[in-house]
Design a protein around this motif. Sequence first.
Motif, PDB file in Angstrom:
ATOM      1  N   VAL A  83       5.901 -27.981  -5.946  1.00 17.79           N
ATOM      2  CA  VAL A  83       6.808 -27.581  -4.875  1.00 17.79           C
ATOM      3  C   VAL A  83       7.471 -26.272  -5.318  1.00 17.79           C
ATOM      4  N   TYR A  84       7.516 -25.249  -4.406  1.00 12.15           N
ATOM      5  CA  TYR A  84       7.983 -23.920  -4.768  1.00 12.15           C
ATOM      6  C   TYR A  84       8.854 -23.398  -3.643  1.00 12.15           C
ATOM      7  N   VAL A  85       9.903 -22.605  -4.040  1.00 11.00           N
ATOM      8  CA  VAL A  85      10.816 -22.021  -3.076  1.00 11.00           C
ATOM      9  C   VAL A  85      10.785 -20.494  -3.251  1.00 11.00           C
ATOM     10  N   TYR A  86      10.603 -19.747  -2.127  1.00 12.32           N
ATOM     11  CA  TYR A  86      10.531 -18.286  -2.121  1.00 12.32           C
ATOM     12  C   TYR A  86      11.618 -17.752  -1.202  1.00 12.32           C
ATOM     13  N   ASN A  87      12.126 -16.557  -1.572  1.00 14.70           N
ATOM     14  CA  ASN A  87      13.026 -15.883  -0.638  1.00 14.70           C
ATOM     15  C   ASN A  87      12.199 -15.132   0.375  1.00 14.70           C
ATOM     16  N   ILE A  88      12.877 -14.439   1.283  1.00 13.22           N
ATOM     17  CA  ILE A  88      12.131 -13.809   2.372  1.00 13.22           C
ATOM     18  C   ILE A  88      11.328 -12.610   1.878  1.00 13.22           C
ATOM     19  N   GLU A  89      11.617 -12.076   0.663  1.00 14.44           N
ATOM     20  CA  GLU A  89      10.830 -10.972   0.112  1.00 14.44           C
ATOM     21  C   GLU A  89       9.602 -11.484  -0.633  1.00 14.44           C
ATOM     22  N   GLY A  90       9.423 -12.797  -0.755  1.00 14.19           N
ATOM     23  CA  GLY A  90       8.257 -13.354  -1.410  1.00 14.19           C
ATOM     24  C   GLY A  90       8.438 -13.595  -2.871  1.00 14.19           C
ATOM     25  N   GLU A  91       9.731 -13.464  -3.362  1.00 13.54           N
ATOM     26  CA  GLU A  91       9.971 -13.725  -4.771  1.00 13.54           C
ATOM     27  C   GLU A  91      10.170 -15.215  -4.988  1.00 13.54           C
ATOM     28  N   LEU A  92       9.558 -15.713  -6.053  1.00 12.32           N
ATOM     29  CA  LEU A  92       9.677 -17.120  -6.404  1.00 12.32           C
ATOM     30  C   LEU A  92      11.053 -17.371  -6.972  1.00 12.32           C
ATOM     31  N   LEU A  93      11.785 -18.313  -6.353  1.00 14.26           N
ATOM     32  CA  LEU A  93      13.113 -18.637  -6.813  1.00 14.26           C
ATOM     33  C   LEU A  93      13.112 -19.858  -7.723  1.00 14.26           C
ATOM     34  N   VAL A  94      12.492 -20.937  -7.239  1.00 17.01           N
ATOM     35  CA  VAL A  94      12.461 -22.186  -8.003  1.00 17.01           C
ATOM     36  C   VAL A  94      11.042 -22.739  -7.900  1.00 17.01           C
ATOM     37  N   SER A  95      10.553 -23.262  -8.973  1.00 17.14           N
ATOM     38  CA  SER A  95       9.201 -23.871  -8.954  1.00 17.14           C
ATOM     39  C   SER A  95       9.209 -25.171  -9.739  1.00 17.14           C
ATOM     40  N   VAL A  96       8.561 -26.134  -9.215  1.00 18.64           N
ATOM     41  CA  VAL A  96       8.316 -27.406  -9.902  1.00 18.64           C
ATOM     42  C   VAL A  96       6.817 -27.633  -9.835  1.00 18.64           C
ATOM     43  N   GLY A  97       6.161 -27.409 -10.971  1.00 15.65           N
ATOM     44  CA  GLY A  97       4.712 -27.519 -10.987  1.00 15.65           C
ATOM     45  C   GLY A  97       4.100 -26.294 -11.602  1.00 15.65           C
TER      46      GLY A  97
END
Length: 492
Positions: A83-97
């Motif tokens: 599971v991954y969270v990106y901001n609107i610029e496509g930068e990875l903020l948080v990742s699990v995995g």
Amino acid sequence: MLGSIRNYFILIIIVPLLVVLAISSWVGVRSIEKELERRLQEEVELVARTLRYPVADALGSGRVSALESSLFAAIDIRRIYGVYVYNIEGELLVSVGPVTPDDLIHFGSLIQNMSLSSRHHFQEYTVFNREEVFSFFEPLIDLDGQIQGYLQVVRERSAIFSYIDHAKFVSSIFIALLVLLLLLILIGGHTVIIDRPFSKLLKSIERFDFKEIKNIPEVSFPREFKILSHSLNEMITRMRESQDEIKINNEQRLKLEKKLVNSKKMAAIGELAAGVAHDIGNPMSVIDATSQKLLRTQGADQKTREKLISIREEVEKMQGIIRSLLDYSHQKTLYNVEVNIRHIVTKALDNYIGPDSDIDVESKLIEKMVLIDPVKFEQVLVNLIQNAIDSMSEKENKKLKVELALEPVSTGKENLILVVDDSGPGVTEQKREEIFEVFYSEKPAGRGSGLGLAICSNIVELYHGKLECSESSLGGASFKATFSLEKNAGEA
């Protein structure tokens, strides 16, 4: 052999059925595969939609620790890869995995290319961390309706398709077992319903004997074979009836031919007898009278007298033959009178078998008045007795048995049975029909005309009866004459 019912059954029914089952199974498995894939994708979508609100809230308030705990809760769900969270610029903020730099570049550019106003999720199959995965992107929207970023839920494609392959394998095994069971049912049903009854019917037909026409065993199951076997038996019955009818017709034809031949013989004998009686009778009478006159001459020596006696005996034989010919050709008229039948038999026995005879006579006679032609009955009786005596001429133990009986047949009718048995050599079975032919005789030449039994047979036939020859209990021949008589007025 293709022409058998079993092979045609397999070719026309089982093979098309298997083709239909195979196509149906393939379509069914494909449908199950797509349905499973859809459901598995829906599971990923459901996880993403469940996480979007708490993740969006945590992202909006800057609570990264809460964000990570929400993501770890998703990872605990089975079959979720990351599971991954990106901001609107496509930068990875948080990742699990697991994640690789290449993955970050790919998904970052993917998010940057999306329209900031797009509020719709999207999905794709791609390579993630060198694994083929299914990715589902859900936009994260705050309370003001602004997109803050994107939530990516990843599931391994191999996990999806391994589950689908397992389902396909189980389905294939089930379908194969179902097909096998269906084949066993079809072949077993064919054997029980068609093959066995048909084989039973076929064996019965193969054992069918045209010489001795008998009904075949009927098949009771199924109904079509029962109808078929019943129809075959009806046909066999008609064949047997036709054969019996043909046999009866042939017998009647032979009897008619025999009667026609006898009629022609009788006509020829009648003409011959009339000519013989006229042309030979008178000269024979002259010869007999002259021989008798010479016998009374006193000067004739013994040798001459023996020759004259021999001449008279031969003349008597000639006259007997002429009388037999005349009797044979004039047998159509009966003069029935009421007589004591026992007296006729005892008189004949007394005349032909004297007290000094070496023949042992046994008689079983009824005492009864019957309506019969006494002359013709006596002619039959005397002829049978004389034939019996002649047949025993060379036997030491001579036995003669005469039986006379009456059998009631119907109202106004009765059968008079005359049986004469002897202890002579008998008559072979092959000759028991020939002896009643005209001019047939087994006596030495000069001792029989061959007309006696033929005359007797004709007389018995005038009474709608039959003269038969068989083996006697005394060892010789047994002659049985059956006369069909009218009962006299006092008994009828």
